[in-house]
Motif scaffolding. Structure first.
Motif: not given
Length: 711
Positions: A634-638, A661-664, A676-682, A706-710
């Motif tokens: 039920x995670x937002x990234x599953x 991966x633990x969130x599916x 579906x999504x790119x998480x980009x740092x500097x 914030x998306x995964x509640x961390x």
């Protein structure tokens, strides 16, 4: 012929394995370790020594580390222990009971610590403490206390579910039945063992009474705890060391060392040799001190366990499938022995690999009589590594040599060195065959490959039979009653030549199929009927298992699962493979975009479909191939495909991947239309540019957390 085609890749050093050989070897290791686990944990009747068992798991882990995309669904690294025995009730652990990763050298331990620093993003000089304690050779046990009262005790079992041995655990003096000052819920975990003096006295009593004696203290402890009559357990001198915990209603302490100290205050026996170490040097010094005391401890140990002391950092590191990232067992070294090399034989495997095996004058190594050893490949025999550099100072290996044998690398031992002073006069260097000993086809060694391969393909009997064995193996079609011996017999008699023939037996033999089979040696009418029923039962199979069963080079269980998950259905995958034969096509690019699929694997699967497409299609027509499904949470990234790029500032890339991966989620290495999504740092660079061009959602690290509640 059968004796010459069994077990090929196991005789090759991990560093020299090709991907295809690694697939073959991982299948063998999975089966052998599963049988050893069942014998050790479920039957208290091990058929491997501890050193042999550790060597098998070490080899499995080394292969998976070198080929991470080949990990099998039934890999030993994904399971713990064995199924609980039916004679006992079952208890499901509130938290899984894990095993430990193993280290066998000082370098392994240094890498363990360095890996933790990399995962957590800690500098080399940042303080990082560990505990070190003896690794007890006994039986793992979990004790659950509620409101201070012992409510049940369970063996480890398969890690998820164990055997209910509560009544027996109450008979062990070291296990308190009531606690004062404990959390409302407390699961204490530790090891049941038997001291040497108690073991000898028990065996003496057993012998006097004409009863079964035990091979070693571990077997005696396991057999004594797993008695249906608690009175027998009461009469056995069992002991218990506590060293860990499972389910808790409140923390025991902030550190591993303080938590163990609290268990001691609650009334549990803990090991007095446990130390806290501030660095790798102190850890190795503690290991040396404990090893020096090993013979005088009065109980069996087989290594030293290191654990990260800070429990908050343990929580950040988290767990692999069956082992924690924050702990490792530093095992004691294997034994060595010298013996004569009587002959060198060549065995041929499923993929045509020619592997040399040493036939030795029998010698005892680590309590086991050894008569065979791996010689890896022709370079190893010649005294050089895969790059041509000398090994053993350039000493080659010849028939008649006296060789040093050790058991650290595999259940079939390895040869470490040669005593040239005992080399027979007139001995000649070994000439590696240039043709296949099974079919006489040329044996070719391709550039960059350490292995010479038979070019005979399916005309080579060794390859044909080994391929059929792979097809019916447990991780593939797993047809009950059709194992390696039956495959060899059916192939020899012309009943089956290809995998499709298995599913056309009924059509080809008609109503007389059972009659023909039941008249064969070892078969009766009931077993014959069951075999054909089992074949019918396997006409329905998941897509990933079907792909793995095809035996394509470089396609292990994990990569088969990746392909199945990517394409979803057999028709979609088959169409993509046809289109991807054009390496300039969109389909080929899509194949390479799958995380874990590189050019070598892509070429292998495309070559297989090009060469054997008609046979594969005919086989598929006999089956119902199930659509692949992906586990959801039920995670937002599953169920989403994510890519991380740039520099993450609040966690390392490894930690971010593990969390996703633990969130599916599925974490890919490159951006594609499937992302579906790119998480980009500097410093995101080209991946961010490509994501923007494809319309892929791009977020920064803060938004990800914030998306995964961390956050």
């Amino acid at each position: 012929m059968a004796g010459k085609t069994d077990r090929t890749a196991d005789r090759i050093d991990v560093a020299d394995l090709t991907q295809d050989q690694a697939v073959e070897e991982l299948a063998r290791l999975s089966d052998l370790i599963a049988r050893a686990d069942a014998a050790y944990h479920g039957e208290d009747a091990p058929f491997l020594s501890d050193g042999d068992y550790d060597a098998l798991r070490q080899r499995n882990a080394a292969i998976e580390a070198r080929f991470p995309g080949l990990q099998r669904d039934d890999s030993p690294s994904l399971r713990v222990g064995s199924e609980p025995a039916a004679a006992f009730g079952k208890i499901r652990h509130a938290k899984r009971m894990l095993s430990l990763a193993n280290g066998f050298s000082d370098d392994d331990i240094a890498e363990f610590v360095a890996g933790i620093r990399r995962f957590l993003g800690l500098a080399e000089d940042a303080p990082l403490a560990f505990t070190a304690e003896p690794k007890i050779d006994g039986l793992s046990l979990s004790l659950r206390y509620e409101d201070g009262q012992l409510v049940h005790a369970a063996t480890r079992g398969d890690g998820e579910t164990g055997e209910d041995v509560t009544a027996n655990a109450r008979e062990i003096p070291d296990i308190p039945t009531a606690l004062t000052g404990a959390p409302a819920i407390l699961e204490v975990r530790g090891e049941v063992y038997m001291a040497h003096d108690d073991f000898e006295a028990l065996n003496a009593r057993q012998a006097e009474q004409g009863a079964k004696t035990f091979a070693n203290p571990r077997n005696a402890a396991a057999g004594s705890l797993r008695q249906l009559d608690p009175a027998i357990t009461r009469a056995r001198p069992l002991r218990f060391f506590a060293y860990a915990w499972g389910d808790l209603s409140a923390p025991l302490a902030a550190t591993q060392s303080d938590a163990v100290a609290r268990l001691h205050k609650l009334g549990f026996q803990t090991n007095p040799l446990m130390q806290t170490c501030e660095n790798v040097h102190a850890m190795l010094a503690t290991y040396a001190r404990i090893e020096a005391q090993r013979a005088t401890l009065g109980y069996d140990i087989d290594g030293v366990v290191y654990k990260l002391d800070d429990l908050a950092l343990q929580d950040r590191l988290g767990l692999r499938s069956t082992t924690p990232r924050w702990a490792i067992a530093h095992k004691f070294p294997a034994e060595l022995a010298w013996t004569r090399l009587d002959a060198i034989e060549i065995q041929v495997g499923r993929t045509g690999a020619l592997s040399p095996v040493a036939r030795l004058s029998p010698v005892t190594v680590g309590g086991v009589v050894v008569s065979n050893a791996t010689l890896h490949n022709e370079d190893y025999i010649a005294g050089r590594d895969s790059k041509g550099a000398p090994i053993r100072e350039g000493r080659d290996i010849r028939v008649g040599d006296w060789v040093q044998v050790y058991r650290a690398g595999d259940v079939i031992p390895k040869i470490r060195d040669v005593d040239l002073s005992k080399r027979p006069e007139g001995s000649a260097p070994y000439e590696f065959p240039q043709t296949c000993p099974e079919c006489a086809s040329p044996a070719i060694r391709e550039p960059g490959d350490s292995v010479r391969r038979c070019t005979g393909g399916l005309i080579c009997p060794a390859q044909a039979v080994e391929r059929l064995k792979h097809f019916v193996s447990r991780a593939a079609f797993d047809i009950e009653g059709l194992g390696a011996k039956q495959v060899e017999a059916f192939w020899r008699d012309g009943w089956i030549a290809t995998p499709r023939d298995i599913f056309t037996l009924q059509d080809r033999f008609g109503p007389g199929q059972v009659r023909q089979l039941k008249n064969r040696e070892g078969w009766g009418e009931t077993s014959a009927k069951k075999l054909f029923e089992a074949i019918e039962d396997k006409r329905k199979i998941p897509l990933s298992r079907f792909l793995f069963a095809l035996g394509i080079r470089h396609i292990g269980e994990t990569s088969a699962a990746l392909l199945a998950g990517h394409y979803g259905t057999w028709p979609a995958l088959r169409a993509a493979m046809a289109e991807a034969q054009d390496t300039g096509s969109v389909a080929y690019g899509d194949l390479l975009s799958i995380d874990g699929v590189g050019p070598v694997m892509a070429r292998a699967i495309l070559a297989a479909f090009e060469a054997e497409g008609d046979e594969i299609d005919a086989l598929a027509a006999c089956l119902t191939i199930e659509e692949a499904t992906r586990a959801r949470t039920d995670s937002p990234v599953a169920g989403k495909t994510l890519v991380f790029t740039g520099t993450l500032e609040r966690m390392t890339r490894a930690e971010a991947k593990a969390r996703a991966e633990a969130l599916g989620a599925k974490v890919a290495g490159s951006v594609s239309a499937k992302t579906d999504m790119l998480i980009a740092g500097p410093g995101a660079g080209s991946k961010a540019t490509k994501a923007a061009a494809l319309g892929v959602q791009v977020i920064d690290e803060d938004a990800w957390l914030a998306l995964i509640g961390a956050a």
